[in-house]
Design an enzyme around this catalytic site. Structure first.
Site, PDB file in Angstrom:
ATOM      1  N   GLU A 120      98.759  54.767 114.885  1.00  0.00           N
ATOM      2  CA  GLU A 120      98.177  53.435 115.130  1.00  0.00           C
ATOM      3  C   GLU A 120      99.223  52.456 115.668  1.00  0.00           C
ATOM      4  O   GLU A 120      99.025  51.245 115.624  1.00  0.00           O
ATOM      5  CB  GLU A 120      97.571  52.860 113.830  1.00  0.00           C
ATOM      6  N   HIS A 215      85.785  53.151 108.303  1.00  0.00           N
ATOM      7  CA  HIS A 215      87.106  53.763 108.444  1.00  0.00           C
ATOM      8  C   HIS A 215      88.065  53.312 107.343  1.00  0.00           C
ATOM      9  O   HIS A 215      88.614  54.145 106.632  1.00  0.00           O
ATOM     10  CB  HIS A 215      87.671  53.452 109.841  1.00  0.00           C
TER      11      HIS A 215
HETATM   12  O1  2HA Z   1      97.520  57.084 109.851  1.00  0.00           O
HETATM   13  O2  2HA Z   1      94.723  56.290 108.822  1.00  0.00           O
HETATM   14  O3  2HA Z   1      93.740  55.495 111.129  1.00  0.00           O
HETATM   15  C1  2HA Z   1      96.311  57.747 109.723  1.00  0.00           C
HETATM   16  C2  2HA Z   1      95.185  56.810 109.805  1.00  0.00           C
HETATM   17  C3  2HA Z   1      94.672  56.500 111.139  1.00  0.00           C
HETATM   18 ZN    ZN Z   2      92.895  55.168 109.027  1.00  0.00          ZN
END
Ligand code: 2HA
Ligand code: ZN
Length: 269
Positions: A120, A215
């Site tokens: 990310e 998420h």
């Molecule tokens: O780093 O959570 O969104 C792994 C994650 C990606």
């Molecule tokens: Zn994540």
């Protein structure tokens, strides 16, 4: 390759990151490699530090001029939080963005060229750019997977900011006191994408804590412990809701009068 030795302030930050990584694992927020963070530690390094070939340099075009020469501690991509807690040096990188924005230098941590920053990282750089552009007193962006908040974001009704905030505020009086601007809801976008970065920055304009639909959760804060605490309070509130629901009761929530009392006592709008 040369690496720096950490001064006591940097060591304190690394210790705090290791502690918080362990808490996230223990709380069930960090399955496998879930979650990531960047902590801006620029002010803890000497301003006149020479950067060059003595450090491992990694090419990667960086499009945020505000970040040239800034230093970050970041989780290594693929690293598990439970391992960051146990062996922080192996699973963290201290990097400095090159002045020409053509990449970054690795000052400390990781295991050579195999260790890259979190998947990310693009989002994180955009978020730190926003923080710098607005001169905000914040160093940390933290992303994690707290299950009760994610579960709420699976329910269409709670994807509306006014509805989810009313729920979280009324389930736990500390939410309004500690996070007066409430949680922002960022619509689902692919993990690790530029689009996720963009909806995150847009949501950041009004909130310190952001729910990434279906998420996870993210927070910006003065340090990683504060970012953790913001998410922890929100998560406790969501958990209380599901405990009541799953035991067959509809929670009462604190009343409008009780909320007004909190607003008055803590001078919150
Ligand atoms: O780093 O959570 O969104 C792994 C994650 C990606
Ligand atoms: Zn994540």
């Amino acid at each position: 390759m040369l690496e720096i030795s950490l001064n006591s302030k940097l060591q304190d930050v690394v210790n705090e990151i290791a502690d918080v990584s362990g808490y996230m694992w223990e709380r069930g927020w960090a399955e496998r490699n879930a979650g990531n963070f960047t902590v801006d530690v620029t002010t803890l390094l000497p301003a006149d530090m020479k950067l060059g070939n003595q450090f491992l340099s990694v090419a990667m075009p960086i499009s945020q001029p505000e970040l040239a020469g800034r230093s970050f501690i970041v989780k290594v991509t693929g690293a598990a939080m439970r391992n960051v807690a146990k062996q922080p040096k192996k699973h963290l990188l201290l990097i400095t963005i090159a002045h020409d924005l053509k990449g970054y230098h690795v000052l400390w941590g990781g295991e050579g060229t195999a260790s890259k920053p979190t998947s990310e990282f693009i989002s994180h750089l955009k978020i730190h750019q926003y923080i710098r552009q607005n001169d905000m007193p914040l160093t940390t962006f933290l992303h994690t997977h707290p299950p009760y908040l994610i579960a709420l974001s699976q329910i269409e009704k709670y994807l509306h900011e006014n509805i989810i905030n009313h729920l979280l505020i009324t389930m736990h009086p500390e939410v309004k006191i500690v996070i007066p601007d409430g949680v922002g809801v960022a619509p689902y976008r692919c993990p690790g994408s530029e689009e996720l970065a963009d909806v995150t920055v847009a949501t950041l304009k009004k909130h310190h804590v952001i729910l990434w639909e279906k998420h996870g959760c993210a927070a910006v804060a003065a340090d990683i412990a504060e970012a953790f605490d913001y998410i922890d309070i929100m998560e406790k509130s969501a958990k209380l809701f599901f405990i009541c629901k799953s035991s067959g009761y509809l929670p009462q929530g604190i009343s409008d009068e009780q909320l007004d009392e909190i607003r008055g006592k803590f001078q919150i709008k």
